[in-house]
Design a protein around this motif. Structure first.
Motif, PDB file in Angstrom:
ATOM      1  N   ASN A 136       0.768  -1.080   0.070  1.00  9.72           N
ATOM      2  CA  ASN A 136       0.004   0.046   0.025  1.00  9.72           C
ATOM      3  C   ASN A 136       0.782   1.220   0.059  1.00  9.72           C
ATOM      4  OD1 ASN A 136      -1.389   2.388   1.931  1.00  9.72           O
ATOM      5  ND2 ASN A 136      -3.085   0.900   0.983  1.00  9.72           N
ATOM      6  N   LYS A 137       0.633   1.966  -1.173  1.00 10.78           N
ATOM      7  CA  LYS A 137       1.447   3.264  -1.316  1.00 10.78           C
ATOM      8  C   LYS A 137       1.475   4.325  -0.196  1.00 10.78           C
ATOM      9  CE  LYS A 137       1.781   3.186  -6.114  1.00 10.78           C
ATOM     10  NZ  LYS A 137       1.655   3.813  -7.459  1.00 10.78           N
ATOM     11  N   TYR A 138       0.060   4.145   0.475  1.00  6.73           N
ATOM     12  CA  TYR A 138       0.019   5.393   1.602  1.00  6.73           C
ATOM     13  C   TYR A 138       0.663   4.882   2.815  1.00  6.73           C
ATOM     14  CZ  TYR A 138      -2.340   7.783   5.221  1.00  6.73           C
ATOM     15  OH  TYR A 138      -2.664   8.510   6.549  1.00  6.73           O
ATOM     16  N   LYS A 139       0.523   3.675   3.253  1.00  2.26           N
ATOM     17  CA  LYS A 139       1.308   2.945   4.399  1.00  2.26           C
ATOM     18  C   LYS A 139       2.809   3.033   4.213  1.00  2.26           C
ATOM     19  CE  LYS A 139      -2.287  -0.226   5.738  1.00  2.26           C
ATOM     20  NZ  LYS A 139      -2.562  -1.888   6.023  1.00  2.26           N
ATOM     21  N   TRP A 140       3.411   2.949   2.906  1.00  7.23           N
ATOM     22  CA  TRP A 140       4.773   2.833   2.739  1.00  7.23           C
ATOM     23  C   TRP A 140       5.122   4.335   2.884  1.00  7.23           C
ATOM     24  CZ3 TRP A 140       9.460   2.029   3.146  1.00  7.23           C
ATOM     25  CH2 TRP A 140      10.518   2.274   2.308  1.00  7.23           C
ATOM     26  N   PHE A 141       4.488   5.350   2.609  1.00 10.72           N
ATOM     27  CA  PHE A 141       4.643   6.797   2.551  1.00 10.72           C
ATOM     28  C   PHE A 141       4.860   7.088   4.067  1.00 10.72           C
ATOM     29  CE2 PHE A 141       3.999  11.296   3.201  1.00 10.72           C
ATOM     30  CZ  PHE A 141       4.636  11.784   2.033  1.00 10.72           C
ATOM     31  N   ILE A 142       4.085   6.664   4.864  1.00 14.01           N
ATOM     32  CA  ILE A 142       4.290   6.743   6.334  1.00 14.01           C
ATOM     33  C   ILE A 142       5.359   6.302   6.961  1.00 14.01           C
ATOM     34  CG2 ILE A 142       2.858   6.538   8.505  1.00 14.01           C
ATOM     35  CD1 ILE A 142       1.485   8.931   6.636  1.00 14.01           C
ATOM     36  N   GLN A 143       5.288   5.033   6.805  1.00 13.84           N
ATOM     37  CA  GLN A 143       6.312   3.841   7.324  1.00 13.84           C
ATOM     38  C   GLN A 143       7.731   4.762   6.815  1.00 13.84           C
ATOM     39  OE1 GLN A 143       7.182   0.005   5.910  1.00 13.84           O
ATOM     40  NE2 GLN A 143       8.156  -0.641   7.859  1.00 13.84           N
ATOM     41  N   LYS A 144       8.049   5.057   5.567  1.00 14.45           N
ATOM     42  CA  LYS A 144       9.209   5.724   5.081  1.00 14.45           C
ATOM     43  C   LYS A 144       9.777   6.772   5.710  1.00 14.45           C
ATOM     44  CE  LYS A 144      11.278   7.340   0.625  1.00 14.45           C
ATOM     45  NZ  LYS A 144      11.255   7.291  -0.660  1.00 14.45           N
ATOM     46  N   TRP A 145       8.953   7.600   5.883  1.00 10.24           N
ATOM     47  CA  TRP A 145       9.204   9.246   6.438  1.00 10.24           C
ATOM     48  C   TRP A 145       9.201   9.098   8.269  1.00 10.24           C
ATOM     49  CZ3 TRP A 145      11.862  12.380   3.438  1.00 10.24           C
ATOM     50  CH2 TRP A 145      11.528  12.285   2.239  1.00 10.24           C
TER      51      TRP A 145
END
Length: 276
Positions: A136-145
């Protein structure tokens, strides 16, 4: 500009020999406990291009999946050879790296930050970690940053940085002093950082990354790593990623091309002592 120390040939060769001994102990523990590791970064490049150390390299890097790292940590918590220490971000209060480090006691590898920690920095083997990331791109964005921010906070909560860029040094030292006045301990920051890195460790994820290096080493697939292949490193049989070409290309681009001669060195530490 900071002046970099240079190794003399004898010291570098001796250092590589000592690191091979640490590596032999590490691989013995992995084999005895069914733990999978892979040669990584410059050590993977050295394995493929030189069948050993890059001639001017001064360390060995390996990487493993989070589940294997936790297994390794459990092994070392229970029993470790008296000659070694094992550090991870949670078991030593002033250790500021978010990966593991197996070190040889009674040696010294003094880098510029050494006087800011409560332990003696020894000659070491770095053990990096591959963590699951969601599709999931949204979950990945949150986890990444979130992971990036917590990784930086872990470093700056403990180390007052020096930098060749005066502007970057000012920003880094402002972060250091700001974190000192916050009502939160570096231990709490570290714990939150590991929680963010490993958030999806119990989920079935195809994509993985090494969070501290994520902006240099892009996301890869689990199938790029397993099943592991075998190769030679200084006459030893070692494990390398299944798709080592992809991993090396992401990291070094045209990896079989030697760098310019003036770039063929690694800075030496401020002080090195091989002990007995």
């Amino acid at each position: 500009m900071f002046k970099s120390n240079r190794y003399d040939d004898e010291t570098l060769k001796h250092l590589q020999e000592v690191q091979i001994e640490i590596f032999k102990y590490f691989t013995k523990v992995c084999e005895e406990n069914d733990i999978t590791y892979f040669m990584y970064a410059g050590s993977l490049l050295g394995t493929i291009r030189h069948e050993g150390f890059i001639p001017w390299d001064d360390d060995i890097d390996v990487i493993m999946f989070r589940e294997d790292f936790e297994k390794l940590n459990a092994v070392f918590e229970k029993e470790i050879d008296d000659k070694y220490n094992f550090f991870n971000v949670l078991n030593e209060k002033t250790y500021h790296y978010t990966w593991g480090r197996l070190t040889l006691k009674d040696t010294l590898f003094k880098e510029w930050w050494a006087d800011q920690v409560d332990y003696t920095p020894n000659i070491f083997l770095d053990i990096f970690i591959l963590d699951n990331i969601p599709d999931n791109k949204y979950k990945w964005f949150i986890q990444k940053w979130k992971s990036f921010a917590l990784n930086q906070m872990t470093i700056y909560s403990l180390i007052k940085y020096r930098n060749e860029s005066r502007l970057k040094e000012i920003i880094q030292q402002m972060a250091y002093y700001f974190l000192k006045i916050l009502p939160v301990s570096s231990t709490t920051i570290k714990r939150k950082c590991v929680e963010s890195f490993s958030k999806y460790k119990d989920e079935k994820c195809e994509r993985v990354c090494d969070f501290p290096s994520e902006f240099l080493m892009p996301v890869s697939n689990r199938s790029d790593w397993v099943p592991a292949k075998k190769a030679k490193f200084e006459g030893l049989e070692v494990s390398i990623p299944n798709n080592y070409d992809k991993i090396l290309t992401m990291d070094f681009n045209d990896y079989m091309q030697l760098p310019p001669e003036e770039s063929r060195f690694n800075p030496a530490p401020e002080e090195i002592d091989f002990g007995e």
